[in-house]
Design a protein around this motif. Structure first.
Motif, mmCIF file in Angstrom:
data_model
loop_
_atom_site.group_PDB
_atom_site.id
_atom_site.type_symbol
_atom_site.label_atom_id
_atom_site.label_comp_id
_atom_site.label_asym_id
_atom_site.label_seq_id
_atom_site.Cartn_x
_atom_site.Cartn_y
_atom_site.Cartn_z
ATOM 1 N N ILE A 1 7.384 -9.572 -5.512
ATOM 2 C CA ILE A 1 8.000 -9.389 -4.190
ATOM 3 C C ILE A 1 6.954 -9.604 -3.102
ATOM 4 C CG2 ILE A 1 9.132 -7.724 -2.665
ATOM 5 C CD1 ILE A 1 10.265 -6.397 -5.210
ATOM 6 N N GLY A 2 5.776 -9.041 -3.296
ATOM 7 C CA GLY A 2 4.713 -9.176 -2.307
ATOM 8 C C GLY A 2 4.300 -10.618 -2.070
ATOM 9 N N LEU A 3 4.260 -11.413 -3.126
ATOM 10 C CA LEU A 3 3.880 -12.820 -2.983
ATOM 11 C C LEU A 3 4.883 -13.565 -2.111
ATOM 12 C CD1 LEU A 3 2.712 -13.496 -6.631
ATOM 13 C CD2 LEU A 3 1.332 -13.919 -4.582
ATOM 14 N N GLN A 4 6.163 -13.293 -2.304
ATOM 15 C CA GLN A 4 7.181 -13.938 -1.483
ATOM 16 C C GLN A 4 7.118 -13.447 -0.035
ATOM 17 O OE1 GLN A 4 9.407 -16.410 -2.283
ATOM 18 N NE2 GLN A 4 8.274 -16.574 -4.202
ATOM 19 N N GLN A 5 6.860 -12.165 0.148
ATOM 20 C CA GLN A 5 6.764 -11.601 1.488
ATOM 21 C C GLN A 5 5.568 -12.187 2.249
ATOM 22 O OE1 GLN A 5 8.350 -8.125 2.904
ATOM 23 N NE2 GLN A 5 9.946 -9.493 2.129
ATOM 24 N N LEU A 6 4.463 -12.386 1.539
ATOM 25 C CA LEU A 6 3.258 -12.899 2.179
ATOM 26 C C LEU A 6 3.492 -14.308 2.731
ATOM 27 C CD1 LEU A 6 0.338 -12.131 2.834
ATOM 28 C CD2 LEU A 6 -0.346 -13.107 0.628
ATOM 29 N N ILE A 7 4.286 -15.099 2.019
ATOM 30 C CA ILE A 7 4.613 -16.450 2.483
ATOM 31 C C ILE A 7 5.327 -16.404 3.830
ATOM 32 C CG2 ILE A 7 6.057 -18.478 2.006
ATOM 33 C CD1 ILE A 7 5.565 -17.914 -1.003
ATOM 34 N N LYS A 8 6.159 -15.387 4.004
ATOM 35 C CA LYS A 8 7.015 -15.291 5.196
ATOM 36 C C LYS A 8 6.445 -14.390 6.278
ATOM 37 C CE LYS A 8 10.949 -15.731 2.030
ATOM 38 N NZ LYS A 8 10.096 -15.764 0.810
ATOM 39 N N PHE B 1 2.424 -1.139 1.586
ATOM 40 C CA PHE B 1 3.508 -2.098 1.424
ATOM 41 C C PHE B 1 4.834 -1.376 1.174
ATOM 42 C CE2 PHE B 1 0.007 -4.840 -0.670
ATOM 43 C CZ PHE B 1 -0.461 -5.255 0.571
ATOM 44 N N GLN B 2 4.961 -0.176 1.728
ATOM 45 C CA GLN B 2 6.172 0.618 1.568
ATOM 46 C C GLN B 2 7.369 -0.111 2.186
ATOM 47 O OE1 GLN B 2 7.810 2.663 4.121
ATOM 48 N NE2 GLN B 2 9.112 3.832 2.733
ATOM 49 N N ALA B 3 8.569 0.370 1.931
ATOM 50 C CA ALA B 3 9.787 -0.400 2.210
ATOM 51 C C ALA B 3 9.963 -0.826 3.654
ATOM 52 C CB ALA B 3 11.008 0.397 1.751
ATOM 53 N N ASN B 4 9.458 -0.032 4.628
ATOM 54 C CA ASN B 4 9.698 -0.407 6.029
ATOM 55 C C ASN B 4 8.525 -1.139 6.663
ATOM 56 O OD1 ASN B 4 7.820 1.620 6.446
ATOM 57 N ND2 ASN B 4 8.974 2.662 8.045
ATOM 58 N N LYS B 5 7.517 -1.497 5.863
ATOM 59 C CA LYS B 5 6.348 -2.162 6.421
ATOM 60 C C LYS B 5 6.619 -3.645 6.693
ATOM 61 C CE LYS B 5 3.689 1.481 6.384
ATOM 62 N NZ LYS B 5 4.654 2.512 5.949
ATOM 63 N N ASN B 6 5.706 -4.269 7.440
ATOM 64 C CA ASN B 6 5.879 -5.685 7.789
ATOM 65 C C ASN B 6 5.899 -6.578 6.556
ATOM 66 O OD1 ASN B 6 5.440 -4.431 10.267
ATOM 67 N ND2 ASN B 6 4.444 -6.244 11.128
ATOM 68 N N LEU B 7 5.199 -6.180 5.521
ATOM 69 C CA LEU B 7 5.274 -6.793 4.198
ATOM 70 C C LEU B 7 5.558 -5.673 3.217
ATOM 71 C CD1 LEU B 7 2.841 -9.319 2.508
ATOM 72 C CD2 LEU B 7 3.458 -7.201 1.345
ATOM 73 N N THR B 8 6.596 -5.821 2.418
ATOM 74 C CA THR B 8 6.929 -4.771 1.461
ATOM 75 C C THR B 8 6.843 -5.267 0.029
ATOM 76 O OG1 THR B 8 8.569 -3.112 0.807
ATOM 77 C CG2 THR B 8 9.420 -5.243 1.523
ATOM 78 N N THR B 9 6.434 -4.377 -0.854
ATOM 79 C CA THR B 9 6.571 -4.573 -2.302
ATOM 80 C C THR B 9 7.494 -3.488 -2.852
ATOM 81 O OG1 THR B 9 4.589 -3.247 -2.769
ATOM 82 C CG2 THR B 9 4.281 -5.624 -2.531
ATOM 83 N N ILE B 10 8.295 -2.899 -2.017
ATOM 84 C CA ILE B 10 9.145 -1.716 -2.219
ATOM 85 C C ILE B 10 8.270 -0.475 -2.091
ATOM 86 C CG2 ILE B 10 10.769 -0.463 -3.675
ATOM 87 C CD1 ILE B 10 11.578 -3.134 -4.890
ATOM 88 N N GLU B 11 7.362 -0.275 -3.002
ATOM 89 C CA GLU B 11 6.270 0.685 -2.862
ATOM 90 C C GLU B 11 5.001 -0.048 -3.265
ATOM 91 O OE1 GLU B 11 6.232 3.608 -1.600
ATOM 92 O OE2 GLU B 11 8.313 4.337 -1.691
#
Length: 385
Positions: free
Chosen positions: A244-251, A185-195
């Motif tokens: 952050i990951g939870l919000q990214q997963l929604i999108k 989930f690194q910064a440039n991945k399709n879903l990020t948690t920053i790291e």
């Protein structure tokens, strides 16, 4: 083709997509008083488990630790060999060394740039214990063939799916099928948690072992009971990252739809140029399996009067950011010192010195893609011999 001007704003190689809801969710965690691993991590793991069809999932501080823990769960240690690819981020093979194993490289397929399954079986020896394929740019290998080889030779499979969240194989999500699957989930991945990252396990026993390895091997019982029975590390994800990951997963679905749309724009754009006829290689146009994590091109260096660095510099001068994924691992000093030499994996070496990654992220526009295509075509045509 779009006209190039020196006044257009730069297009970065990548840009994270973080909206106000995501920023607000981080603020909520910071105000809660619980900022390390806690309820948000548990919620994130539960949502990820649902995403992967109910399989147990444990989150980690990064996608390197997920692979290391997967190898430890699989029992890989000193004297054990793990077959993998020389075209990946160096972490893929470094973690094999970290647990005491020996990486055995196999050359790559010239079309997909993934490990060449035709060559994997010949590399299996008496000390081979696992195969670690890498799904470069989000494109998986042939899962049926991979697991047929592993089954016949009684090998574990640790899938380096760092770039493949949301990719699939014939309708099944990567992670919902298979053995041990590692995501980043690194910064440039399709879903990020920053790291961050996660490991999809086969059962609850493996998940509990993953928990031990990610936090110093500790098992707690009751309010004051604690034991340590394995040598673990400090790999836990925080609630800030999990929010952050939870919000990214929604999108994620919307992100992937946009990535696919932009990838198709690249193909359509390059089809209107002459650079493919002049030797430029485009990725496999696989919209059924890939999550389009990256859009990579392979330069026809034998037809150019400059090297890759020269092409990247010219693109930078036109405001186009690029990436490099990846130099061949076996030619790094660390691996040369272990006996690897130039010429051992010729396809990986050619791709590794010729490949460039173009911008591809959800907030990129179709106009941006048109500009990138025009810039690539202009630069290549300028340097043709």
């Amino acid at each position: 083709m779009q006209k190039l001007t020196p006044f257009d704003p730069p297009i970065p190689f990548t840009r994270p997509t973080l909206d106000e809801a995501t920023i607000a969710s981080v603020g909520d965690v910071l105000r809660s008083g619980w900022i390390t691993s806690g309820p948000k991590v548990q919620e994130f793991e539960s949502e990820l488990s649902g995403f992967f069809g109910g399989r147990p999932v444990r989150t980690f501080a990064n996608g390197t630790s997920t692979m290391e823990v997967a190898l430890r769960i699989a029992g890989i240690g000193p004297g054990d060999e793990v077959i993998t690819t020389p075209i990946s981020w160096v972490a893929t093979s470094n973690v094999i060394l970290t647990v005491g194993g020996t990486p055995v490289f196999v050359d790559i397929d010239p079309i997909t740039h993934n490990i060449d399954l035709d060559q994997v079986e010949a590399a299996i020896g008496p000390n081979t214990k696992a195969i670690m394929p890498v799904y470069l740019a989000g494109l998986p290998v042939d899962m049926v063939r991979l697991y047929d080889i592993a089954s016949r030779h009684k090998l574990r499979v640790i899938e380096d799916a760092a770039q493949a969240l949301g990719s699939s194989w014939h309708g099944s999500r990567i992670g919902a099928i298979g053995d041990l699957i590692s995501f980043s989930f690194q910064a440039n991945k399709n879903l990020t948690t920053i790291e961050g990252g996660c490991l999809v396990c086969n059962n609850d026993d493996e998940a509990r072992l993953a928990e031990k390895y990610r936090l110093q091997g500790v098992t707690r019982t009751g309010l004051d009971g604690m034991d340590v029975d394995v040598l673990g590390g400090k790999f836990n994800l925080t609630d800030v990252n999990a929010a952050i990951g939870l919000q990214q997963l929604i999108k994620l679905g919307d992100f992937q739809d946009q990535r696919a749309k932009l990838a198709q724009r690249y193909f359509d754009g390059f089809a209107q140029t002459s650079v493919v006829e002049q030797g430029l290689e485009l990725p496999v146009a696989d919209f059924a399996h890939s999550n389009w994590h990256m859009f990579q091109i392979v330069l026809p260096l034998d037809r150019l009067d400059t090297d890759r660095a020269g092409i990247m510099a010219d693109l930078k001068a036109l405001g186009i950011g690029t990436g490099l994924h990846y130099p061949p691992i076996h030619l790094f000093t660390l691996y040369r010192e272990r006996g690897f030499t130039e010429g051992m994996f010729p396809i990986a070496e050619r791709i590794g010195r010729s490949i460039i990654t173009l911008p591809l992220f959800p907030t990129l526009t179709e106009s941006d893609v048109d500009r990138i295509v025009a810039a690539v075509a202009h630069v290549l045509e300028t340097h043709l011999k």
